[in-house]
Write a protein that holds these residues in place. Structure first.
Motif, mmCIF file in Angstrom:
data_model
loop_
_atom_site.group_PDB
_atom_site.id
_atom_site.type_symbol
_atom_site.label_atom_id
_atom_site.label_comp_id
_atom_site.label_asym_id
_atom_site.label_seq_id
_atom_site.Cartn_x
_atom_site.Cartn_y
_atom_site.Cartn_z
ATOM 1 N N ILE A 23 0.916 -0.881 0.083
ATOM 2 C CA ILE A 23 0.180 -0.230 0.158
ATOM 3 C C ILE A 23 0.656 1.457 0.092
ATOM 4 C CG2 ILE A 23 -2.070 1.658 1.305
ATOM 5 C CD1 ILE A 23 -2.791 -0.835 2.700
ATOM 6 N N ALA A 24 1.948 1.119 0.754
ATOM 7 C CA ALA A 24 2.961 2.371 0.971
ATOM 8 C C ALA A 24 4.006 2.720 -0.480
ATOM 9 C CB ALA A 24 3.945 1.862 2.008
ATOM 10 N N LEU A 25 4.205 1.326 -0.965
ATOM 11 C CA LEU A 25 4.818 1.917 -2.309
ATOM 12 C C LEU A 25 3.734 2.154 -3.170
ATOM 13 C CD1 LEU A 25 7.144 -1.572 -2.320
ATOM 14 C CD2 LEU A 25 7.932 1.090 -1.908
ATOM 15 N N THR A 26 2.395 1.637 -3.443
ATOM 16 C CA THR A 26 1.994 2.108 -4.270
ATOM 17 C C THR A 26 0.835 3.700 -4.494
ATOM 18 O OG1 THR A 26 0.512 0.103 -4.616
ATOM 19 C CG2 THR A 26 -0.594 1.852 -5.269
ATOM 20 N N LEU A 27 0.696 3.728 -3.067
ATOM 21 C CA LEU A 27 0.576 5.523 -2.755
ATOM 22 C C LEU A 27 1.902 6.613 -3.308
ATOM 23 C CD1 LEU A 27 -0.977 5.702 0.352
ATOM 24 C CD2 LEU A 27 -1.811 5.972 -1.474
ATOM 25 N N GLY A 28 3.339 5.954 -2.327
ATOM 26 C CA GLY A 28 4.201 6.566 -2.953
ATOM 27 C C GLY A 28 3.959 6.209 -4.375
ATOM 28 N N GLY A 29 4.264 5.821 -5.236
ATOM 29 C CA GLY A 29 4.028 5.839 -6.725
ATOM 30 C C GLY A 29 3.352 5.994 -7.391
ATOM 31 N N LEU A 30 2.611 6.576 -6.964
ATOM 32 C CA LEU A 30 0.902 7.130 -7.311
ATOM 33 C C LEU A 30 1.454 8.783 -7.597
ATOM 34 C CD1 LEU A 30 -2.070 5.483 -6.898
ATOM 35 C CD2 LEU A 30 -0.332 5.445 -9.293
ATOM 36 N N ALA A 31 1.799 9.158 -6.581
ATOM 37 C CA ALA A 31 2.507 10.146 -6.348
ATOM 38 C C ALA A 31 3.242 10.758 -7.365
ATOM 39 C CB ALA A 31 3.001 10.252 -4.225
ATOM 40 N N GLU A 32 4.390 9.812 -7.336
ATOM 41 C CA GLU A 32 5.671 10.526 -7.902
ATOM 42 C C GLU A 32 5.213 10.262 -9.506
ATOM 43 O OE1 GLU A 32 8.712 10.892 -7.980
ATOM 44 O OE2 GLU A 32 7.908 11.895 -5.294
ATOM 45 N N ILE A 33 4.379 9.333 -10.501
ATOM 46 C CA ILE A 33 3.767 9.183 -11.273
ATOM 47 C C ILE A 33 3.232 9.633 -12.092
ATOM 48 C CG2 ILE A 33 2.960 7.543 -13.309
ATOM 49 C CD1 ILE A 33 4.382 5.093 -11.104
ATOM 50 N N VAL A 34 1.667 9.879 -11.573
ATOM 51 C CA VAL A 34 0.689 10.569 -12.007
ATOM 52 C C VAL A 34 0.698 12.236 -12.349
ATOM 53 C CG1 VAL A 34 -1.222 11.788 -11.338
ATOM 54 C CG2 VAL A 34 -1.090 9.268 -10.774
ATOM 55 N N PRO A 35 1.191 12.903 -11.398
ATOM 56 C CA PRO A 35 2.197 14.494 -12.097
ATOM 57 C C PRO A 35 3.211 13.943 -12.987
ATOM 58 C CG PRO A 35 2.151 14.242 -9.495
ATOM 59 C CD PRO A 35 1.786 12.656 -9.948
ATOM 60 N N LEU A 36 3.677 13.588 -13.301
ATOM 61 C CA LEU A 36 4.579 12.991 -15.247
ATOM 62 C C LEU A 36 3.523 12.982 -15.759
ATOM 63 C CD1 LEU A 36 7.635 10.963 -13.589
ATOM 64 C CD2 LEU A 36 7.701 13.939 -13.884
ATOM 65 N N PHE A 37 2.779 11.955 -15.696
ATOM 66 C CA PHE A 37 1.023 12.199 -17.036
ATOM 67 C C PHE A 37 0.570 13.591 -16.911
ATOM 68 C CE2 PHE A 37 1.908 7.173 -15.793
ATOM 69 C CZ PHE A 37 1.605 6.862 -17.352
ATOM 70 N N TYR A 38 0.545 14.298 -16.324
ATOM 71 C CA TYR A 38 -0.087 15.329 -16.097
ATOM 72 C C TYR A 38 0.887 16.400 -17.033
ATOM 73 C CZ TYR A 38 -1.704 19.730 -15.691
ATOM 74 O OH TYR A 38 -2.059 21.461 -15.191
ATOM 75 N N GLN A 39 1.952 16.393 -16.374
ATOM 76 C CA GLN A 39 2.929 17.419 -16.991
ATOM 77 C C GLN A 39 3.064 17.034 -18.303
ATOM 78 O OE1 GLN A 39 6.704 16.878 -15.776
ATOM 79 N NE2 GLN A 39 7.725 18.911 -16.242
ATOM 80 N N ALA A 40 3.685 15.650 -19.137
ATOM 81 C CA ALA A 40 3.751 15.550 -20.437
ATOM 82 C C ALA A 40 2.900 15.595 -21.427
ATOM 83 C CB ALA A 40 3.658 13.909 -20.481
ATOM 84 N N HIS A 41 1.213 16.310 -21.297
ATOM 85 C CA HIS A 41 0.383 16.761 -21.618
ATOM 86 C C HIS A 41 0.006 17.925 -21.756
ATOM 87 C CE1 HIS A 41 -1.193 13.200 -22.962
ATOM 88 N NE2 HIS A 41 -1.895 12.156 -21.438
ATOM 89 N N THR A 42 1.341 18.745 -20.371
ATOM 90 C CA THR A 42 1.184 20.500 -20.561
ATOM 91 C C THR A 42 2.306 21.315 -21.622
ATOM 92 O OG1 THR A 42 2.884 20.224 -19.031
ATOM 93 C CG2 THR A 42 0.288 19.989 -18.762
ATOM 94 N N VAL A 43 3.598 19.749 -22.070
ATOM 95 C CA VAL A 43 4.491 20.393 -22.646
ATOM 96 C C VAL A 43 3.835 20.683 -23.820
ATOM 97 C CG1 VAL A 43 6.668 19.766 -23.351
ATOM 98 C CG2 VAL A 43 6.009 19.009 -21.532
ATOM 99 N N LYS A 44 4.291 22.069 -24.292
ATOM 100 C CA LYS A 44 3.940 22.886 -25.724
ATOM 101 C C LYS A 44 5.545 22.686 -26.763
ATOM 102 C CE LYS A 44 0.163 23.579 -24.531
ATOM 103 N NZ LYS A 44 -0.905 22.686 -24.207
ATOM 104 N N ALA A 45 5.075 23.044 -27.175
ATOM 105 C CA ALA A 45 5.773 22.826 -28.884
ATOM 106 C C ALA A 45 6.804 24.902 -28.742
ATOM 107 C CB ALA A 45 5.936 22.995 -30.055
ATOM 108 N N ALA A 46 8.436 23.597 -28.672
ATOM 109 C CA ALA A 46 9.122 25.406 -28.313
ATOM 110 C C ALA A 46 9.420 25.963 -29.986
ATOM 111 C CB ALA A 46 10.554 25.090 -28.069
#
Length: 215
Positions: A23-46
Motif C-alpha cells: 500500500i505504501a509503495l503504491t501510494l508513493g508511486g502514484l504520487a510520483e507518476i501521476v504528476p508526470l503524466f499530467y506534465q507530459a500533456h502540458t509541454v508545448k512545442a518550443a
C-alpha cells in the motif's frame, strides 16, 4: 508503549507487513507518476519547432526502423562538457512531435541533437553509404540499400493523417501535398532530410551552468 506493540505485531506478521508495504509503495508511486503524466500533456512545442515535413517524417521512421537510436542519442545534458561539445542542452519542447522520443542513452556514435546543417547533404550521403571513407575509425555499418529503396508516399500521407488526430497541426494542404513532395524519393533521401532537420529549427541561447551563454 502501545505503539511499539503495534509495530512489533506488524514486524512479526509477514503477510500484514507485506500488505502494508505494498500500500505504501503504491501510494508513493502514484504520487510520483501521476504528476508526470499530467506534465507530459502540458509541454508545448518550443518556438521554431514544427511537425516533421513529409520527407523528414519518412526519414524519422527509417531512423527508428534501422535502430540508429541504439548508437546515437538525441539528448544533450545540462553539463558544461556536453554543451561545449554538442551545443545547447535539450529541452522537452523540442520533442513534442516525437512518438516515441529519441533521447536514448547509448553513445557509440556522437549525439545527433544539433546535427542539422552541420554537414552538407552530400557529406551525409557519402557517410551513410561508405562510413569509413569519411571517418576511418567508424564502426557504423553502411546503409547502401537505402539508396535503392523508394518511399511510399501514400503510407507517409496516412501517417500524417493519424498524427493530426494525435495533435500534430498538419494542414489539409500539407497532407495533400505530401504525395508530390515524396515522388521519386528514396529512403536515403528521407533519412538525410531527417538528420538535416535535427536541432536546426530551434535557434536559441541558453545559459551554461556557471553563467554566460552558449549559442
Amino acid at each position: 508503549m502501545s505503539n511499539y506493540k503495534y509495530i512489533e505485531a506488524i514486524e512479526k506478521n509477514l503477510g500484514l507487513f507485506g500488505m502494508l508495504l505494498g500500500i505504501a509503495l503504491t501510494l508513493g508511486g502514484l504520487a510520483e507518476i501521476v504528476p508526470l503524466f499530467y506534465q507530459a500533456h502540458t509541454v508545448k512545442a518550443a518556438e521554431g519547432v514544427k511537425p516533421y515535413a513529409p520527407l523528414e517524417l519518412a526519414g524519422r521512421d527509417i531512423y527508428v526502423s534501422e535502430g540508429c537510436y541504439g548508437c546515437h542519442s538525441q539528448q544533450i545534458r545540462r553539463l558544461r562538457a556536453e554543451v561545449q561539445r554538442y551545443g545547447p542542452f535539450s529541452r522537452a519542447g523540442e520533442s513534442v512531435y516525437d512518438r516515441p522520443f529519441q533521447w536514448g542513452s547509448k553513445r557509440t556514435g556522437p549525439d545527433l541533437s544539433r546535427i542539422g546543417g552541420k554537414y552538407s547533404d552530400a557529406w551525409h550521403r557519402q557517410h551513410l553509404l561508405y562510413p569509413r571513407s569519411l571517418v576511418p575509425d567508424s564502426n557504423m555499418p553502411a546503409y547502401k540499400w537505402l539508396d535503392t529503396t523508394a518511399i511510399d508516399p501514400l503510407d507517409i500521407q496516412a501517417r500524417m493523417k493519424v498524427l493530426r488526430i494525435l495533435g500534430d497541426p498538419y494542414s489539409d494542404a500539407e497532407i495533400d501535398g505530401a504525395l508530390d513532395v515524396l515522388q521519386n524519393k528514396t529512403e536515403l533521401d528521407a533519412l538525410i532530410a531527417y538528420l538535416q532537420g535535427l536541432g536546426h529549427a530551434y535557434p536559441f541561447k541558453v545559459e551554461t551552468l556557471k553563467g554566460g551563454s552558449h549559442e
